[in-house]
Design a protein around this motif. Structure first.
Motif, PDB file in Angstrom:
ATOM      1  N   UNK A 131       0.814  -1.243  -0.195  1.00 20.37           N
ATOM      2  CA  UNK A 131      -0.168   0.025   0.055  1.00 20.37           C
ATOM      3  C   UNK A 131       0.911   1.466  -0.022  1.00 20.37           C
ATOM      4  N   UNK A 132       0.274   2.336  -0.355  1.00 21.21           N
ATOM      5  CA  UNK A 132       1.188   3.605  -0.086  1.00 21.21           C
ATOM      6  C   UNK A 132       1.448   4.033   1.288  1.00 21.21           C
ATOM      7  N   UNK A 133       2.338   4.625   1.357  1.00 21.69           N
ATOM      8  CA  UNK A 133       2.952   5.102   2.528  1.00 21.69           C
ATOM      9  C   UNK A 133       2.177   6.204   3.259  1.00 21.69           C
ATOM     10  N   UNK A 134       2.306   6.321   4.658  1.00 18.10           N
ATOM     11  CA  UNK A 134       1.249   7.335   5.409  1.00 18.10           C
ATOM     12  C   UNK A 134       1.365   8.818   4.731  1.00 18.10           C
ATOM     13  N   UNK A 135       0.190   9.355   4.832  1.00 17.78           N
ATOM     14  CA  UNK A 135       0.293  10.887   4.450  1.00 17.78           C
ATOM     15  C   UNK A 135       0.467  11.400   5.726  1.00 17.78           C
ATOM     16  N   UNK A 136       0.695  12.798   5.537  1.00 18.42           N
ATOM     17  CA  UNK A 136       1.232  13.728   6.878  1.00 18.42           C
ATOM     18  C   UNK A 136      -0.023  13.939   7.557  1.00 18.42           C
TER      19      UNK A 136
ATOM     20  N   UNK B  87      -5.270   1.650   3.024  1.00 12.79           N
ATOM     21  CA  UNK B  87      -4.180   2.122   3.910  1.00 12.79           C
ATOM     22  C   UNK B  87      -3.900   1.598   5.006  1.00 12.79           C
ATOM     23  N   UNK B  88      -2.728   1.641   5.424  1.00 16.36           N
ATOM     24  CA  UNK B  88      -2.334   1.115   6.872  1.00 16.36           C
ATOM     25  C   UNK B  88      -3.171   1.881   7.939  1.00 16.36           C
TER      26      UNK B  88
END
Lengths: 211, 211
Positions: A131-136, B87-88
């Motif tokens: 999955x994509x990485x965490x957003x801010x 998403x995580x």
């Protein structure tokens, strides 16, 4: 702790015993003291070497309280079997349990990202790379915290045995009914198309925990 | 508690919801405060109407401390599934949890006998009628205690849902990996003869929790 003094066979003192118990479960109970009263909350967790990683919402006041250094006890228990003896007195349970005592510290910056990835991958191995990485925004809403595992600050108890041997064999059946946790068939969310296959991480997870 | 304010959908307020969670598990975590620090111990338990029944050894000092009226929180958690999201951040767990806060009271005399029978029959339904009753020595060594379930002194949280619906369907698989506890083949103690059959209570227990 008292039980350990009375039943020394249940206590384990090797650090590897602690790691084994912590690595076998995914949810524990975080306890602390708020206004002199016990306060508890169940939490998902993962072990990362010499610390336990936890996370929660930055909006959770009590969690901020413990993250700010309040003393905590983190407890994990797995019920592994029901021990059936000739008497109710000797009937008991087989279980693995651990308690880690200490004070929490909050992760910041990249440390928080790594901790959150580790938590996800502990629950669903390999998931963070799918999955994509965490957003801010997500990171700002999440409190990643660690409980250090320090010598003398943890307790492990394991019972993994038949019932106590009676002084005379009653001739009756006694023994253990083993219990274990298994994964069922993955259930897709209602909006997932019928032809969409589970990701590799989910297929591995289910295969590992299958009946 | 903070989580309840933030995620109101998780909190349940009906007393029947509490009973359902308490009746589904067999082990919980008893927390109290000793010398200002959190103290926890895993314990088998059973619900008996408006109270939770626990037991331990009369030789356990900390248990005597809580039985003497120290404030406690008794916590039960079951992990029911792993919630796999896009998403995580949205990945989480399905679970049932309950916390009951109050002060313990000790059982005496016949009350203690009934409480211990109830505990055994909660773990292995019907077992108390298959074995002899408690001896005076056994009763003297056992502390049977109750935690009353009082209005306003408990919290129940249940998550039993797919992942949060995303604003746009990614086309990827998301969903839930359900987890459950099952009983394996009963394991007789080493001294039990091969032709000895499990008692009725054990056969019923295994049949009910079979895969």
């Amino acid at each position: 702790m008292d039980r350990i003094r009375r039943y020394p066979d249940l206590a384990r003192s090797d650090r590897s015993d602690l790691d084994e118990v912590l690595d076998a479960a995914a949810v524990g109970t975080l306890s602390t003291v708020v206004d002199g009263l016990p306060w508890v909350v169940p939490m998902l967790y993962a072990r990362d070497g010499d610390r336990i990683v936890l996370h929660g919402s930055t909006g959770a006041g009590a969690l901020r309280h413990v993250a700010a250094g309040a003393p905590v006890a983190f407890s994990v228990t797995m019920l592994d079997g029901i021990v059936v003896a000739d008497t109710l007195f000797d009937s008991t349970a087989n279980y693995r349990s651990a308690v880690v005592r200490g004070r929490l510290t909050a992760f910041h910056g990249d440390g928080a990202v790594d901790a959150l990835d580790l938590l996800s991958d502990s629950l669903i191995p390999g998931r963070s790379s799918e999955v994509r990485t965490h957003t801010k925004k997500e990171l700002a809403a999440t409190l990643a915290i660690a409980l250090p595992i320090e010598p003398g600050c943890w307790t492990v108890k394991v019972r993994d045995a038949p019932p106590p041997a009676p002084s005379a064999n009653s001739g009756e059946w006694v023994g253990v009914v083993p219990l274990r946790t298994v994964a069922g068939e993955p259930e897709p969310a209602p909006w997932v198309g019928e032809d969409v296959r589970e990701p590799e991480s989910v297929r591995r997870l289910v295969a590992a925990a299958r009946v």
